[in-house]
Design an enzyme around this catalytic site. Structure first.
Site, PDB file in Angstrom:
ATOM      1  N   ARG A  84      -0.315  19.134   6.992  1.00 35.19           N
ATOM      2  CA  ARG A  84       0.281  17.828   6.698  1.00 35.19           C
ATOM      3  C   ARG A  84      -0.771  16.858   6.152  1.00 35.19           C
ATOM      4  NH1 ARG A  84       3.767  15.186  11.322  1.00 35.19           N
ATOM      5  NH2 ARG A  84       1.712  14.598  12.100  1.00 35.19           N
TER       6      ARG A  84
ATOM      7  N   LYS B 262       1.568  10.747   5.910  1.00 32.94           N
ATOM      8  CA  LYS B 262       1.080   9.949   7.047  1.00 32.94           C
ATOM      9  C   LYS B 262      -0.021   9.024   6.538  1.00 32.94           C
ATOM     10  CE  LYS B 262       0.279  10.776  11.977  1.00 32.94           C
ATOM     11  NZ  LYS B 262       1.310   9.903  12.500  1.00 32.94           N
TER      12      LYS B 262
ATOM     13  N   GLU C 219      14.232   7.299  10.766  1.00 37.76           N
ATOM     14  CA  GLU C 219      13.481   7.690  11.966  1.00 37.76           C
ATOM     15  C   GLU C 219      13.225   6.503  12.868  1.00 37.76           C
ATOM     16  OE1 GLU C 219       9.626   9.428  11.185  1.00 37.76           O
ATOM     17  OE2 GLU C 219       9.388   8.272   9.363  1.00 37.76           O
TER      18      GLU C 219
HETATM   19  N1  PLP Z   1       7.301   9.777  12.336  1.00 35.13           N
HETATM   20  C1  PLP Z   1       6.246   8.967  12.206  1.00 35.13           C
HETATM   21  C2  PLP Z   1       6.381   7.800  11.303  1.00 35.13           C
HETATM   22  C3  PLP Z   1       5.065   9.222  12.907  1.00 35.13           C
HETATM   23  O1  PLP Z   1       4.014   8.413  12.800  1.00 35.13           O
HETATM   24  C4  PLP Z   1       4.994  10.346  13.744  1.00 35.13           C
HETATM   25  C5  PLP Z   1       3.761  10.663  14.454  1.00 35.13           C
HETATM   26  O2  PLP Z   1       2.990  11.470  14.052  1.00 35.13           O
HETATM   27  C6  PLP Z   1       6.117  11.169  13.853  1.00 35.13           C
HETATM   28  C7  PLP Z   1       7.254  10.854  13.140  1.00 35.13           C
HETATM   29  C8  PLP Z   1       6.087  12.388  14.701  1.00 35.13           C
HETATM   30  O3  PLP Z   1       5.374  13.427  14.103  1.00 35.13           O
HETATM   31  P1  PLP Z   1       4.614  14.517  14.960  1.00 35.13           P
HETATM   32  O4  PLP Z   1       5.639  15.126  15.849  1.00 35.13           O
HETATM   33  O5  PLP Z   1       4.082  15.478  13.994  1.00 35.13           O
HETATM   34  O6  PLP Z   1       3.572  13.802  15.712  1.00 35.13           O
HETATM   35  C1  COI Z   2       1.511  10.433  16.633  1.00 37.95           C
HETATM   36  O1  COI Z   2       2.523  10.666  17.280  1.00 37.95           O
HETATM   37  O2  COI Z   2       0.551  11.208  16.571  1.00 37.95           O
HETATM   38  C2  COI Z   2       1.382   9.235  15.863  1.00 37.95           C
HETATM   39  O3  COI Z   2       0.660   9.257  14.906  1.00 37.95           O
HETATM   40  C3  COI Z   2       2.011   8.047  16.320  1.00 37.95           C
HETATM   41  C4  COI Z   2       1.083   6.898  16.133  1.00 37.95           C
HETATM   42  C5  COI Z   2       1.349   6.214  14.847  1.00 37.95           C
HETATM   43  C6  COI Z   2       1.068   6.010  17.293  1.00 37.95           C
END
Ligand code: PLP
Ligand code: COI
Length: 337
Positions: free
Chosen positions: A80, A183, A219
């Site tokens: 990612r 991200k 989301e």
């Molecule tokens: N959506 C956003 C905007 C996020 O910042 C995150 C955190 O990483 C997620 C979703 C969840 O992604 P993940 O499960 O890969 O941490």
């Molecule tokens: C994560 O879940 O790893 C995130 O990046 C969330 C964070 C923006 C607080």
């Protein structure tokens, strides 16, 4: 040495001993450096500062009952980060460099890995950014990747207990063809005012709608959204949300538990039909949602004040795999020696 109260640890920054760094200069990645400084010195015209040429990642390591440290699905984060880098014209971090740096920063900060059983983990945060100067809007020619760690507890302060979400049409987090699927810091800057509005009104976070039509669910602040009904796990398909690794894992777990799963557009009005809803992410793990308020439409959707049955099973299963309490049948976990 400072002492950390493992029983009362939130999601914040705690200083650790070391971070690891790697510079990208003259078209190539350099040597991994270990630093004990919390600071960076960069050019005042760095593209990260002016034009937001920056991406980050977050993953967790868990200490098991057996004392071993388990890293959860790091390769997904590595991929990612490559996708985010590509999206805003930064050099991709090779998967092997990512892995070496993550392992190194964990080994260097062993004493900060929370003990088993405290509901806490070591959060590993990458930041990749343009350090080279530009005044015109152009990508930098030099970059820095830093990885630091910090011990964390639950993102939403009560841990695995339901939180409320606010829907607002006053703000968008990401445009339909924008950077929402990467991200990158700019998405989070764009979310700050709406999150403040939610907090000021007593909500844990914002449930974003699609920016074009305001008809579909996108989301939940820093987490993906899911809903459960008729033995089916349903989560939005959208080009402007972050592809969550936790969500992907929950889909697999749900299927394994015999649920049907659907990743598709989820209309706002479908909120009325869900039996359980929740937010999921690395930081949020699973945060069940008990109330979603859509002030502008005068609607309040309510769910149970206790976590739902399926959300609870998913949460327990995910955590059991992450800590090594249950066998890792999906090959998600790597032990850091
Ligand atoms: N959506 C956003 C905007 C996020 O910042 C995150 C955190 O990483 C997620 C979703 C969840 O992604 P993940 O499960 O890969 O941490
Ligand atoms: C994560 O879940 O790893 C995130 O990046 C969330 C964070 C923006 C607080």
């Amino acid at each position: 040495m400072e002492t950390i109260n493992w029983n009362d640890i939130g999601f914040g920054y705690i200083k650790t001993d070391y971070n690891v760094r790697c510079y990208y200069r003259n078209g190539e990645w350099g040597k991994i450096e270990v630093s004990s400084s919390e600071n960076v010195s960069i050019h005042m015209a760095a593209t990260a500062l002016h034009y937001g040429q920056e991406a980050f990642e977050g993953l967790k390591a868990f200490k098991g009952k057996d004392g071993k440290v388990r890293l959860f699905r790091w390769e997904e984060n590595a991929k990612r980060l490559q996708s985010s880098a590509k999206g805003i014209l930064m050099p991709e971090v090779p998967i092997d460099l990512f892995k070496k740096m993550v392992k190194k920063v964990i080994r260097k900060n062993q004493r900060f890995i929370p003990p088993y059983g405290k509901g806490a983990s070591l959060y590993i945060r990458h930041v990749l950014f343009g350090t080279g100067p530009q005044v015109g809007v152009k990508p930098a020619n030099e970059y820095l990747l830093i990885i630091f760690v910090t011990p964390v507890g639950p993102y939403f302060k009560d841990g695995f207990s339901p939180v409320s979400m606010l829907i607002t049409r006053e703000y968008d987090r990401a445009a339909p063809l924008g950077t929402g699927k990467f991200k990158v810091g700019g998405n989070y800057a764009a979310s700050l005012a709406s999150i403040k509005k939610a907090h000021d009104n007593g909500y844990a976070n914002v449930l974003y709608l699609d920016a074009r039509e305001k008809k579909y669910i996108d989301e939940c602040g820093p987490a993906n959204f899911f809903g459960i009904k008729n033995n089916t796990y349903i989560t939005p398909r959208s080009d402007s949300i972050l592809p969550s690794i936790t969500n992907k894992s929950l889909i697999t777990l749900a299927e394994h538990m015999g649920l049907k799963t659907e990743r598709r557009k989820v209309e706002l009005k479908e909120l009325e039909t869900f039996e359980e809803v929740g937010a999921c992410g690395t930081a949020a793990v699973i945060s069940p949602i008990n109330k979603i308020t859509d002030t502008e439409n005068g609607k309040i959707y309510t769910y149970g004040n206790k976590p739902g049955k399926i959300s609870t099973r998913l949460y327990e299963k995910l955590q059991a795999i992450q800590t090594g309490d249950e066998e890792d049948i999906f090959g998600w976990v790597e032990i850091v020696e």
